[in-house]
Scaffold this active site. Structure first.
Site, PDB file in Angstrom:
ATOM      1  N   ALA A  13       0.802  -1.240   0.000  1.00  0.00           N
ATOM      2  CA  ALA A  13       0.000   0.000   0.000  1.00  0.00           C
ATOM      3  C   ALA A  13       0.836   1.293   0.000  1.00  0.00           C
ATOM      4  O   ALA A  13       0.277   2.382   0.125  1.00  0.00           O
ATOM      5  CB  ALA A  13      -1.013   0.041   1.143  1.00  0.00           C
ATOM      6  N   ALA A  14       2.162   1.172  -0.166  1.00  0.00           N
ATOM      7  CA  ALA A  14       2.979   2.395  -0.235  1.00  0.00           C
ATOM      8  C   ALA A  14       2.592   3.220  -1.471  1.00  0.00           C
ATOM      9  O   ALA A  14       2.377   4.434  -1.395  1.00  0.00           O
ATOM     10  CB  ALA A  14       4.457   2.043  -0.276  1.00  0.00           C
ATOM     11  N   GLY A  15       2.464   2.534  -2.617  1.00  0.00           N
ATOM     12  CA  GLY A  15       2.066   3.221  -3.855  1.00  0.00           C
ATOM     13  C   GLY A  15       0.653   3.785  -3.738  1.00  0.00           C
ATOM     14  O   GLY A  15       0.356   4.874  -4.249  1.00  0.00           O
ATOM     15  N   ASP A  16      -0.222   3.056  -3.061  1.00  0.00           N
ATOM     16  CA  ASP A  16      -1.611   3.519  -2.881  1.00  0.00           C
ATOM     17  C   ASP A  16      -1.634   4.779  -2.020  1.00  0.00           C
ATOM     18  O   ASP A  16      -2.405   5.713  -2.274  1.00  0.00           O
ATOM     19  CB  ASP A  16      -2.457   2.426  -2.216  1.00  0.00           C
ATOM     20  CG  ASP A  16      -2.523   1.165  -3.063  1.00  0.00           C
ATOM     21  OD1 ASP A  16      -2.416   1.285  -4.292  1.00  0.00           O
ATOM     22  OD2 ASP A  16      -2.679   0.073  -2.488  1.00  0.00           O
TER      23      ASP A  16
HETATM   24  O1  RIB Z   1      -1.457  -2.172  -3.407  1.00  0.00           O
HETATM   25  C1  RIB Z   1      -1.621  -3.085  -2.372  1.00  0.00           C
HETATM   26  C2  RIB Z   1      -2.856  -3.894  -2.595  1.00  0.00           C
HETATM   27  O2  RIB Z   1      -2.686  -4.693  -3.739  1.00  0.00           O
HETATM   28  C3  RIB Z   1      -3.192  -4.867  -1.495  1.00  0.00           C
HETATM   29  O3  RIB Z   1      -3.962  -4.315  -0.473  1.00  0.00           O
HETATM   30  C4  RIB Z   1      -3.846  -6.015  -2.236  1.00  0.00           C
HETATM   31  O4  RIB Z   1      -5.185  -6.207  -1.912  1.00  0.00           O
HETATM   32  C5  RIB Z   1      -3.658  -5.713  -3.716  1.00  0.00           C
HETATM   33  O5  RIB Z   1      -4.783  -5.180  -4.268  1.00  0.00           O
END
Ligand code: RIB
Length: 293
Positions: free
Chosen positions: A241-244
């Site tokens: 989730a760093a990119g998110d």
């Molecule tokens: O970017 C991380 C995410 O990638 C995770 O939470 C996983 O569910 C996938 O979608």
């Protein structure tokens, strides 16, 4: 007030902590196991909401999992009224996290792969000046991008995970790309960051391109406009989730009227905090934590 709609995935993440990511043919016992909310759509929507942007998520999951999602999202002010519970399994992810913090992810689409008209029509409630943020974990993506563009929305794409079909999407309708080197190489055909930016800027001359480069920071290109931001060094616990986080905080910064470099700096700090914690949506920091860090 400009609003943002994230149309994307929700996953239940099954994370396994290991010394090293499993090699072909190997069987390895995990050191720890946990389940948590994830999916690039949900993670990015949570990052936006935590950063203080007025955010709604349109997505699908199993109706049985909806009450749990409501409880998880309630503290962050994320509007999930357009998240629809269906009679099918939720999407899920199997995540291996090794001691360096690096991960390896398998996703199973579940409800994310059955996008219904009623979910996509959330776009109809938005217009010019609003942002539509999408990734590549739900189906009917070309149609979703077109619908956002027809509504006059700014379409932001995090092309993750990259797939061959993506190259046939109407990418010329995308206004902002937020992508890493793997995704950048896929779309541009170049493997070196500068060449990649050059090729992407040539291919999409009107679009803003944000390239995240891990420990090398991040770079921005739009026509002749260029910025480069250094990474913030932290001890990596889990890069999930760093990119998110970067994507959500960057767009929140833009919505809040910050200059591009300021939004990149904010996103860099927020993503560094995410990397220093285990988990996906739950590891994304609040704006206050980013400010005080
Ligand atoms: O970017 C991380 C995410 O990638 C995770 O939470 C996983 O569910 C996938 O979608």
């Amino acid at each position: 007030m400009r609003k943002i709609l994230v149309l994307g995935s929700i996953n239940i993440d099954h994370s396994y902590e290991l010394e090293k990511i499993v090699r072909p043919g190997e069987t390895v016992a995990s050191r720890a196991y946990r389940t948590a909310w994830g999916g690039k759509g949900l993670n990015q929507a949570i990052a936006l909401a935590k950063a203080g942007a007025e955010t709604a998520l349109a997505a699908q999951l199993s109706a049985a999992d909806r009450p749990g999602l409501e409880m998880f999202c309630a503290p962050f002010g994320l509007d999930i009224s357009k998240v629809r519970g269906l009679d099918c399994p939720s999407g899920h992810a199997i995540i291996q996290v090794e001691s360096s913090g690096q991960n390896s992810i398998i996703i199973a689409a579940g409800a994310n792969g059955m996008m219904e008209d009623a979910t996509i029509s959330a776009i109809d409630g938005y217009g010019s000046g609003d942002i539509l943020l999408v990734q590549n974990e739900v189906d009917r993506m070309p149609e979703i991008i077109r619908r956002g563009n027809e509504q006059g929305m700014t379409v932001a794409l995090n092309p993750s995970p990259c797939t061959e079909e993506m190259l046939d999407w109407p990418l010329e309708l995308v206004d902002i790309f937020i992508l890493n080197e793997t995704e950048g190489e896929y779309i541009s055909g170049s493997s070196q960051a500068e060449e990649m930016l050059e090729a992407l800027a040539k291919k999409f001359p009107e679009a803003g391109i944000v390239l995240t480069l891990g420990e090398q920071g991040s770079a921005y290109r739009r026509g002749k406009e260029k910025y480069r931001i250094e990474a913030v060094k932290v001890e990596a616990v889990d890069t999930t989730a760093a990119g998110d986080t970067y994507t959500g905080y960057f767009l929140a910064g833009i919505l809040q009227g910050k200059k591009v470099e300021e939004a990149m700096e904010l996103a860099t700090r927020a993503a560094a905090l995410t990397v220093s914690r285990p988990g996906a949506a739950g590891s994304i920091p609040l704006a206050k934590e980013v400010e005080n860090w």
